[in-house]
Structures are given as structure tokens and as C-alpha cells.
Design an enzyme around this catalytic site. Structure first.
Site, PDB file in Angstrom:
ATOM      1  N   ARG A 127      -5.938 102.997  26.834  1.00  0.00           N
ATOM      2  CA  ARG A 127      -6.941 101.983  26.499  1.00  0.00           C
ATOM      3  C   ARG A 127      -7.494 102.400  25.148  1.00  0.00           C
ATOM      4  NH1 ARG A 127      -8.229 102.085  32.614  1.00  0.00           N
ATOM      5  NH2 ARG A 127      -7.173 100.199  33.236  1.00  0.00           N
ATOM      6  N   ASP A 158      -5.122  91.093  31.065  1.00  0.00           N
ATOM      7  CA  ASP A 158      -5.748  90.096  30.196  1.00  0.00           C
ATOM      8  C   ASP A 158      -6.367  90.713  28.939  1.00  0.00           C
ATOM      9  OD1 ASP A 158      -7.705  91.272  31.721  1.00  0.00           O
ATOM     10  OD2 ASP A 158      -8.875  89.446  32.019  1.00  0.00           O
ATOM     11  N   ILE A 204      -1.391  95.056  38.596  1.00  0.00           N
ATOM     12  CA  ILE A 204      -1.188  95.068  40.050  1.00  0.00           C
ATOM     13  C   ILE A 204      -2.088  94.037  40.732  1.00  0.00           C
ATOM     14  CG2 ILE A 204      -0.539  97.512  40.074  1.00  0.00           C
ATOM     15  CD1 ILE A 204      -3.323  97.941  41.561  1.00  0.00           C
ATOM     16  N   ASP A 205      -3.099  93.552  40.005  1.00  0.00           N
ATOM     17  CA  ASP A 205      -4.133  92.728  40.641  1.00  0.00           C
ATOM     18  C   ASP A 205      -3.715  91.279  40.905  1.00  0.00           C
ATOM     19  OD1 ASP A 205      -5.545  95.038  40.249  1.00  0.00           O
ATOM     20  OD2 ASP A 205      -6.790  94.264  38.614  1.00  0.00           O
ATOM     21  N   MET A 247      -7.469  97.884  45.819  1.00  0.00           N
ATOM     22  CA  MET A 247      -7.790  97.605  44.419  1.00  0.00           C
ATOM     23  C   MET A 247      -7.768  96.102  44.126  1.00  0.00           C
ATOM     24  SD  MET A 247      -5.956 100.391  42.008  1.00  0.00           S
ATOM     25  CE  MET A 247      -6.801 101.900  41.549  1.00  0.00           C
ATOM     26  N   GLY A 248      -8.105  95.775  42.903  1.00  0.00           N
ATOM     27  CA  GLY A 248      -8.029  94.372  42.496  1.00  0.00           C
ATOM     28  C   GLY A 248      -9.161  93.942  41.574  1.00  0.00           C
ATOM     29  N   GLU A 304     -12.038  95.999  46.233  1.00  0.00           N
ATOM     30  CA  GLU A 304     -12.996  96.882  45.544  1.00  0.00           C
ATOM     31  C   GLU A 304     -14.098  96.091  44.838  1.00  0.00           C
ATOM     32  OE1 GLU A 304     -11.579  99.114  42.150  1.00  0.00           O
ATOM     33  OE2 GLU A 304     -10.023  97.630  41.754  1.00  0.00           O
ATOM     34  N   HIS A 338      -5.223 104.911  43.764  1.00  0.00           N
ATOM     35  CA  HIS A 338      -4.079 104.791  42.852  1.00  0.00           C
ATOM     36  C   HIS A 338      -2.711 104.929  43.526  1.00  0.00           C
ATOM     37  CE1 HIS A 338      -7.430 105.133  40.152  1.00  0.00           C
ATOM     38  NE2 HIS A 338      -6.666 104.646  39.203  1.00  0.00           N
ATOM     39  N   ARG A 341      -0.919 101.907  42.789  1.00  0.00           N
ATOM     40  CA  ARG A 341      -0.410 101.612  41.457  1.00  0.00           C
ATOM     41  C   ARG A 341       0.887 102.343  41.145  1.00  0.00           C
ATOM     42  NH1 ARG A 341      -5.292 101.331  37.307  1.00  0.00           N
ATOM     43  NH2 ARG A 341      -4.222 102.960  36.175  1.00  0.00           N
TER      44      ARG A 341
HETATM   45  O1  F6P Z   1      -6.337  96.455  36.890  1.00  0.00           O
HETATM   46  C1  F6P Z   1      -5.674  97.391  37.656  1.00  0.00           C
HETATM   47  C2  F6P Z   1      -6.621  98.337  38.348  1.00  0.00           C
HETATM   48  O2  F6P Z   1      -5.873  99.198  39.162  1.00  0.00           O
HETATM   49  C3  F6P Z   1      -7.733  97.649  39.149  1.00  0.00           C
HETATM   50  O3  F6P Z   1      -7.284  97.203  40.398  1.00  0.00           O
HETATM   51  C4  F6P Z   1      -8.759  98.743  39.184  1.00  0.00           C
HETATM   52  O4  F6P Z   1     -10.040  98.206  39.306  1.00  0.00           O
HETATM   53  C5  F6P Z   1      -8.599  99.432  37.868  1.00  0.00           C
HETATM   54  O5  F6P Z   1      -7.309  99.123  37.404  1.00  0.00           O
HETATM   55  C6  F6P Z   1      -8.776 100.917  37.900  1.00  0.00           C
HETATM   56  O6  F6P Z   1      -8.566 101.397  36.613  1.00  0.00           O
HETATM   57  P1  F6P Z   1      -8.392 102.932  36.178  1.00  0.00           P
HETATM   58  O7  F6P Z   1      -8.412 103.776  37.389  1.00  0.00           O
HETATM   59  O8  F6P Z   1      -7.091 102.994  35.459  1.00  0.00           O
HETATM   60  O9  F6P Z   1      -9.507 103.173  35.245  1.00  0.00           O
END
Ligand code: F6P
Length: 420
Positions: A127, A158, A204-205, A247-248, A304, A338, A341
Site C-alpha cells: 500500500r 477499488d 477476496i471481498d 473478512m469482507g 467483520e 488471513h 486470504r
Molecule cells: O480487502 C481485503 C481484506 O482482506 C478485507 O477483507 C480486510 O478488511 C482487509 O483486507 C484486511 O487488510 P490487511 O490485513 O491487509 O491490512
């Protein structure tokens, strides 16, 4: 020859490697030179370190994103693509297998062989704070022009796709700025006047509007199903209740579909919170009813991002307390986190990215200064192209509608047909 780069950005998802593989292979088949950008937009900003200017521009972001600069080359079958040149050589030179300080790398056919079966994203993701700044995007533009690249396929959510569109909109002024600085020549400024961008949705969402399925969602759902099967047996043995947090982020698709495919007793979603103020009562009534009918186990799925109709978050722990105190159920919480994921992509997360990757390359080849940046989607089993910003805007409108507590609107924007 179109020089085409592919990158993955934002949270990883299963199927991203299949996107890279498909874009690279389709690109080569259609006569393009193909590149990967490591570590998402961060890699575009950092570029290849042999350039002193690039080093200078990139310096601020090093502190923000921690990247271990080592082993990517080990994942490549025959060494990195600079040696491979479209699969013509499988004999890398000793000492040339490091990608340290190089973020934009030429890759060939063999570099991505078998990548459809690998989880996560082998080219890395990040990121990038730097890419959100003008200075960062200027460095990114410079690095691309330096490598001769004028087409990018971005796979991400997005936020990542919005970044792509911002970059494209800003591109002409970035090129002018570089020309005025004397960093690029007038000839380069003319040759690279148009940046071609295409988006593929890796998330994944399953949270993107104007497409039925995002890359990674089927695998995440499969992970949840497997977890539910496991929980099912232990819950049955003890006649216990389980609260499963999935998640989501803002999207309840995983929670809802998991509930359907794994047989949940109650599901809590962000887009459609319970209508009652005292939703705990109706949840208990329903679960009590199921128990009365002879069920030995109870599963409640909490997305979540779940909340009540006043937007107060609903936590799994709260549900556990309610089930324990009001129904006397021996209740446990499991947060899948995770595990959803990671891991091997299911078949659909290989098929979808492969078909979409081919379409993405076509969209890039057909791109002109007047065509919009497209997002490759899938609607009713057909691969589609939709203007990227339309999909992103509609997706943001869902989140806005939730914030405004207009849940009917949220659901209809999310998926008009499903809503019916
Ligand atoms: O957008 C994917 C996702 O796994 C969401 O379901 C979750 O809220 C978020 O990313 C968690 O992000 P990270 O653990 O990478 O900061």
C-alpha cells in the site's frame, strides 16, 4: 511493439498470480514486450535503482513500506526475465539472480509458468503512500518512460484501481513536467503522450460493483467453507455454538455466501443489518427454535464490518455473550482472519483471471486517448469491459449509502439483480 507492465496492488488475493501469468502470456502471444512491476505502485515509484535521480525521488517512501529485497528470483523457474527474453534462454548467469533495487523487470513465458496454482502474489504488493503524492507519481511516470513502457495492467481492489485512473488522468501533465525539467526528451514526451491502463479486480471481498465476481473471492469463500466443515464436527460433538468472524471490510458477500454454503443459523452483514433495535432477541428466538427442532450445533456468521441499523459495530464477542447468557449455550468465537486470504487458488480463481487477463491485453491494445480506462469484469458468465471509474464510483456509493443508513440503496447498488 507495445511494452506492457503488470502489477498487483492492495491486499493480496488468490488468483493474482494467474492474472500476471495470463497478462504476460497473452501479451507475448500478441507481440508485446512484457514486464512485471514488483511491490505494486511502490515499485513504479522506486523503479530501477541504477538511476541516481530515481533513488533521490524515491527516498521518502523507503521508510513507509518495508520490503525485503531478496528472493523473488527464486520463484522464477529459470532466473529473471532480463535473462530469459521471452523464453529463449533457460541459462541464467551466476550472480544475476537478484532483483535487488530493480522493481520493473522484463519477464518471459517461462517466468510465469505454473503461476496459476500459487497463492498470494509472487511479484509482491504494497500500500504505497508515495504513489499518493504528486512527486511519487512523477517518479513513476519517469520510471515507466525510462523503461519504454506505455501500458499497465493493474490488479487490485477499488483503491488500487482509483489510483490507476488518477495516474492516467494526470499522465499528460506529468509528461509535460518531466519534459520541462529536461528529464525526458521532447521525442519521448511525444512518444509517451498516452498511457494505457486497464484494471482487473483482485479482492477476496467481492466488493466491486458492475462485476459479478472479483478474483480471490471464490478461494476465500472456499477457505471459509472448509473452516465451517471443521467447526461443524467439533460443534456437533459438544453441542456447542460458534460465532465465526469472516473478512469482507464493508462487504457482506463472503459472510452471506458462507452462510448459505455452510448452513449458518444467523448471519450479520454490513449492507443489511437486522431491522429491529433488539436484534439480539430475534437472533435468540431463531436459534432457540433451531435447537427446539433438534439441532445440536449453532453457527452465527459475523462479517467483520457488521453493525446494527444505527451503525454501532456488532462484534463476535458480543454475540458470544448473548448466546451464552440468554440461551445458556456453550459458545466459542473463531476469527478466520488471513487464512481466508492465503493458499492455493480454487479452479474459478484460475479460470477467471486467465480469461480476464487475455481481455485486459486486448483492451490495452485497443486503447486510444479517447477511450476510458476499462475494468475487466464478468457479468452473467461473460467477460466484460466497463469504464473503470463507473465501477469504482458505484462501489463507493455503496459505502456512502451504508453510512447514510440507506440499506435498501446499499443492497441495490451492490447487486441490483441479487437484491430482487
Ligand atoms: O480487502 C481485503 C481484506 O482482506 C478485507 O477483507 C480486510 O478488511 C482487509 O483486507 C484486511 O487488510 P490487511 O490485513 O491487509 O491490512
Amino acid at each position: 511493439t507495445m511494452k506492457l507492465a503488470v502489477l498487483t496492488s492492495g491486499g493480496d488475493s488468490a488468483g493474482m498470480n494467474a492474472v500476471v501469468r495470463a497478462v504476460v502470456k497473452a501479451g507475448i502471444l500478441k507481440g508485446c514486450e512484457t514486464y512485471i512491476v514488483r511491490e505494486g505502485y511502490e515499485g513504479l515509484v522506486r523503479g530501477n535503482a541504477d538511476d541516481a535521480r530515481a533513488e533521490k525521488v524515491h527516498a521518502p517512501s523507503y521508510k513507509e513500506v518495508h520490503i525485503t529485497d531478496t528472493t523473488f528470483a527464486h520463484n522464477l523457474r529459470f532466473g529473471d526475465g532480463d535473462l530469459l527474453r521471452d523464453g529463449t534462454s533457460d541459462h541464467p548467469q551466476p550472480g544475476q539472480r537478484t532483483l535487488k533495487g530493480r522493481y520493473i523487470v522484463r519477464v518471459g513465458w517461462d517466468d510465469v509458468r505454473g503461476w496459476f496454482a500459487q497463492g498470494g502474489t509472487l511479484i509482491g504488493t504494497a500500500r504505497s503512500a508515495a504513489f499518493r503524492t504528486h512527486e511519487g507519481r512523477l517518479a513513476a511516470a519517469y520510471n515507466l518512460i525510462k523503461e519504454g513502457i506505455d501500458a499497465i495492467a493493474v490488479c487490485g481492489g477499488d483503491g488500487s484501481l482509483t489510483g490507476a485512473d488518477v495516474f492516467r488522468a494526470e499522465w499528460p501533465s506529468l509528461v509535460t513536467e518531466l519534459k520541462e525539467q529536461g528529464t525526458i526528451t521532447e521525442f519521448q514526451a511525444e512518444a509517451y503522450a498516452h498511457l494505457k491502463i486497464v484494471g482487473l479486480v483482485g479482492s477476496i471481498d467481492n466488493d466491486m460493483s458492475l462485476t459479478d465476481l472479483t478474483i480471490g473471492a471464490p478461494t476465500a469463500l472456499q477457505r471459509i467453507c472448509e473452516a465451517m466443515d471443521n467447526i461443524d464436527s467439533t460443534a456437533f460433538s459438544h453441542s456447542r455454538a460458534f460465532v465465526l468472524e469472516v473478512m469482507g471490510r464493508h462487504c457482506g458477500w463472503l459472510a452471506l455466501m458462507a452462510g448459505v454454503s455452510g448452513g449458518a443459523d444467523f448471519i450479520l452483514l454490513p449492507e443489511r443489518p437486522p431491522e429491529e433495535d433488539n436484534w439480539e432477541d430475534s437472533m435468540c428466538k431463531m436459534i432457540h427454535g433451531h435447537r427446539e427442532m433438534g439441532k445440536r450445533k449453532t453457527i452465527v456468521i459475523v462479517a467483520e464490518g457488521a453493525h446494527d441499523k444505527n451503525l454501532n459495530p456488532i462484534h463476535a464477542e458480543h454475540v458470544r455473550e448473548v448466546l451464552t447468557e440468554r440461551l445458556g449455550l456453550d459458545t466459542r468465537v473463531t476469527t478466520l482472519g488471513h487464512t481466508q486470504r492465503g493458499g492455493r487458488p480454487v479452479a474459478w480463481d484460475r479460470i477467471l483471471p486467465t480469461l480476464q487477463g487475455v481481455e485486459a491485453v486486448d483492451a490495452l491494445l485497443e486503447s486510444t486517448p479517447t477511450t476510458p480506462s476499462y475494468m475487466i469484469g464478468v457479468r452473467e458468465n461473460k467477460i466484460t469491459r466497463v469504464p473503470l471509474m463507473e465501477a469504482v464510483k458505484m462501489t463507493h456509493a455503496v459505502t456512502e449509502a451504508i453510512k447514510e443508513k440507506d440499506f435498501v440503496k446499499a443492497m441495490s447498488l451492490r447487486d441490483p439483480e441479487f437484491c430482487e
